[in-house]
Design a protein around this motif. Structure first.
Motif, short mmCIF file in Angstrom:
data_model
loop_
_atom_site.label_atom_id
_atom_site.label_comp_id
_atom_site.label_asym_id
_atom_site.label_seq_id
_atom_site.Cartn_x
_atom_site.Cartn_y
_atom_site.Cartn_z
N LYS A 230 6.97 17.51 -3.41
CA LYS A 230 6.71 18.14 -4.55
C LYS A 230 6.62 16.84 -5.39
N VAL A 231 7.70 15.79 -4.91
CA VAL A 231 7.74 14.35 -5.92
C VAL A 231 6.60 13.86 -5.85
N ALA A 232 6.27 13.67 -4.39
CA ALA A 232 5.11 12.93 -3.35
C ALA A 232 3.42 13.74 -3.80
N GLU A 233 3.17 14.61 -4.09
CA GLU A 233 1.97 15.81 -5.34
C GLU A 233 1.71 15.22 -5.75
N ALA A 234 3.13 15.11 -6.55
CA ALA A 234 3.32 14.73 -8.26
C ALA A 234 2.64 13.61 -8.14
N ILE A 235 2.52 11.84 -8.00
CA ILE A 235 2.40 10.77 -7.67
C ILE A 235 0.89 10.96 -7.99
N LEU A 236 0.70 11.52 -6.18
CA LEU A 236 -0.40 11.88 -6.02
C LEU A 236 -1.52 12.04 -6.58
N ARG A 237 -1.72 13.06 -7.95
CA ARG A 237 -1.94 13.92 -8.25
C ARG A 237 -2.40 12.97 -9.26
N PRO B 229 -6.01 3.44 -4.99
CA PRO B 229 -6.31 5.25 -5.46
C PRO B 229 -7.06 5.87 -4.53
N TYR B 230 -8.77 4.64 -4.17
CA TYR B 230 -9.67 5.08 -3.31
C TYR B 230 -10.27 5.44 -2.44
N VAL B 231 -8.98 4.24 -1.43
CA VAL B 231 -9.13 3.98 -0.18
C VAL B 231 -9.02 5.39 0.53
N GLY B 232 -10.06 5.44 0.87
CA GLY B 232 -9.53 6.51 2.09
C GLY B 232 -10.82 8.10 1.36
N LEU C 112 3.13 12.23 4.08
CA LEU C 112 3.42 13.45 3.19
C LEU C 112 3.71 14.89 4.07
N GLU C 113 3.45 14.54 5.39
CA GLU C 113 3.51 15.85 6.20
C GLU C 113 5.40 16.05 6.29
N ASN C 114 5.63 15.11 6.26
CA ASN C 114 7.27 14.53 7.61
C ASN C 114 8.47 14.59 5.81
N LEU C 115 7.44 14.71 5.13
CA LEU C 115 8.91 15.31 3.65
C LEU C 115 9.46 16.49 4.14
N ASN C 116 10.91 16.49 3.34
CA ASN C 116 11.77 18.04 2.60
C ASN C 116 10.87 18.76 1.52
N LYS C 117 10.88 20.12 1.19
CA LYS C 117 9.87 20.45 0.06
C LYS C 117 9.67 19.57 -1.13
N SER C 118 10.67 19.37 -1.56
CA SER C 118 10.97 18.87 -2.60
C SER C 118 10.65 17.37 -3.34
N GLU C 119 10.88 16.58 -1.40
CA GLU C 119 10.63 15.79 -1.96
C GLU C 119 8.72 14.98 -1.57
N ASN D 82 0.27 -1.61 0.29
CA ASN D 82 -0.10 -0.22 -0.29
C ASN D 82 1.05 1.38 0.06
N LEU D 83 1.35 1.24 -1.33
CA LEU D 83 2.59 1.88 -0.97
C LEU D 83 2.13 3.27 -1.51
N LEU D 84 0.68 3.85 -1.65
CA LEU D 84 0.09 4.96 -1.98
C LEU D 84 -0.27 6.16 -1.13
N GLU D 85 -0.68 4.27 0.30
CA GLU D 85 -1.35 4.73 1.61
C GLU D 85 0.10 5.35 2.30
N GLU D 86 1.54 5.09 2.12
CA GLU D 86 2.30 5.12 2.90
C GLU D 86 2.52 6.17 2.63
N ILE D 87 2.66 6.72 1.10
CA ILE D 87 2.80 8.12 0.90
C ILE D 87 2.13 9.16 0.75
N GLN D 88 0.81 8.77 0.78
CA GLN D 88 -0.27 9.53 1.67
C GLN D 88 0.32 10.02 2.98
N ASN D 89 0.33 8.68 3.79
CA ASN D 89 0.92 9.45 5.54
C ASN D 89 2.54 9.37 5.33
#
Lengths: 288, 288
Positions: free
Chosen positions: A25-32, A84-87, A16-23, A7-14
């Motif tokens: 941005k990457v996370a958001e691009a993927i989640l988008r 993708p829809y979970v949550g 998200l807050e602990n990542l630094n600026k650039s990373e 559940n990589l996507l979920e993990e990315i979501q979780n």
DNA sequence: CCCACATGTAGTAACTTTACCCAAATGTAG
DNA sequence: CTACATTTGGGTAAAGTTACTACATGTGGG
């Protein structure tokens, strides 16, 4: 064998807050658009997220992938699982198609959680009790009453005496009158309905077996002989509980399947006979 | 959006016979350990299959992938979908863990089929009828009785008069006494129970709306005002129908959600009040 | 003002793909 | 039935991408 859902996507979501600026941005691009991300090259993703390629690579390593390609594969698997829809909660302005999809996908996701959470040993124990039962009673009140009724229907076919009760008074009486070899299956989403707990204790005091299909760790779960538990978080407070009953039904299905299998071949023929006896009441299958 | 299950693995299996010598070597290497294949580089896979790299590449293109990396991603998704289990029927010598997983995964797969098969327009129509209903009745017999009961529970919270009937005689009486503005929801897996069809016709003759949750194309479906249909193939003949009721419940969930949403904000508060009225009967949430 | 961390640049290594070529099999005409 | 042509299958090697590493530069906190 083990399916170990990343559940990589979920993990990315979780995270998200602990990542630094650039990373981030990457996370958001993927989640988008997660599925697009699986098609990108590292360069393309870097451009989309407006960062450099090594940043993407570092991001991937951060999620314990060996590199970008490995990460992409994990992502692809995560998507395929329906994640993708979970949550994603239902919103008042969703279209019919949108919320219908969400209801279905949420249900599926919860079933999957249940699948992983259920302890096969407990299931096996419960099945053993059910097979040896002199008499089986399914107790469910309110929203769980239909589940109890359904269970009765399924177990009726096994030619063990089986009943369901959706009324506390009757349940109490049955519990009081039970004895060794009786199995009582209590279905309760919250596991916090006072009466149900007292009823369970009454039954246990008479040496009956009590199987609880309820939330693990709940007061009801504490007193049961066996607990088949699932914690399906849902928006219980405002909307009605939905997935939980379906999970409970699925648990019943598993128990019924288990009993059928353990009874062996001869018994499956018996089931077929019951089926056949219903044929007369039906129109023939579509002919055209 | 569209989830289109490729089921690449299955396709490889199917086309195995039609492949030429070298490409078959590739296919066999992949089938031997599909998840390992997702980790290989093209060179590694070529070595394992004992062919050259371009052969692997041509093989991938043969399965309409743009190249090896694309193929690997599709393969990864195919594995993650839980494909190995879907369709795999339960076998008498399955362990508890195995058949529990199969029951769950089959149910999930069927829900997903239903999700794709359901027509949002029909759902919207059904929801509109339900909102405007003077009175709603859910009819379900036998295995569908629990679904009808569940529906009553859910719709009870909307403060529309709602009832369920699981008995043909009562259903017939209600149908006979119905009139414009009454909505009757008939739940039937087969859609071939004679009495149900007659009852539906009675209700329609009195200008009631009949919503059918049943198999599309069945005799019952023919007569309904709206049909919410799903064809979930399952081993009905010997074991009992399992997934179908869960799908029906999910459809009820969707309808209930639709009604809630369409009623708007004020109404969701009403639901919350009902919830609150139940709090008194419960023990407080786990404190520790 | 300096250190440490975050991020980007550029070069290198790995991987994938393309272009080309050879070999075998199948077909065809003499 | 032989000999030549054509198609098909498949490999080699080089070109083109893609991903990774080492290093350089910038930036915020102490």
């Amino acid at each position: 064998m083990s399916a170990k859902h990343d559940n990589l996507l979920e993990e990315i979501q979780n995270r998200l807050e602990n990542l630094n600026k650039s990373e981030r941005k990457v996370a958001e691009a993927i989640l988008r658009d997660p599925s697009a991300a699986t098609r990108y090259s590292i360069a393309a993703l870097a451009r989309t997220a407006d960062v450099s390629e090594p940043t993407v690579n570092r991001f991937c390593r951060g999620f314990s992938a060996s590199g970008f390609p490995d990460f992409k594969i994990r992502l692809a698997q995560s998507i395929a699982t329906g994640t993708p829809y979970v949550g994603q909660n239902i919103k008042p302005d969703d279209s019919v198609e949108e919320f219908a999809d969400k209801v279905m996908l949420t249900t599926m996701a919860n079933l999957d959680k249940a699948r992983q959470a259920l302890n096969p040993k407990d299931l096996a124990t419960a099945i053993d009790y059910l097979i040896q039962a002199k008499q089986i009673n399914f107790f469910g009140m309110g929203g769980s009453a239909p589940v109890a009724l359904d269970a009765q229907h399924k177990f009726f076919r096994f030619n063990i005496p089986v009943m369901h009760y959706d009324d506390a008074l009757m349940q109490r009486m049955v519990a009081a009158g039970s004895s060794t070899g009786d199995v009582i299956v209590i279905i309760s989403y919250t596991g916090r309905t006072k009466e149900m707990i007292e009823i369970a204790q009454d039954a246990l005091a008479n040496d009956a077996t009590v199987i609880g299909i309820t939330t693990p760790g709940s007061p009801l779960a504490e007193v049961c002989t066996v607990v088949l538990g699932v914690t399906a978080a849902e928006d219980t407070e405002v909307y009605m509980p939905m997935s939980s009953r379906i999970i409970h039904l699925a648990v019943i299905d598993i128990l019924a399947t288990g009993v059928t299998l353990k009874r062996g071949e001869g018994f499956r023929n018996h089931l077929k006979k019951i089926k056949d006896s219903l044929k007369a009441t039906r129109l023939p299958p579509a002919s055209s």
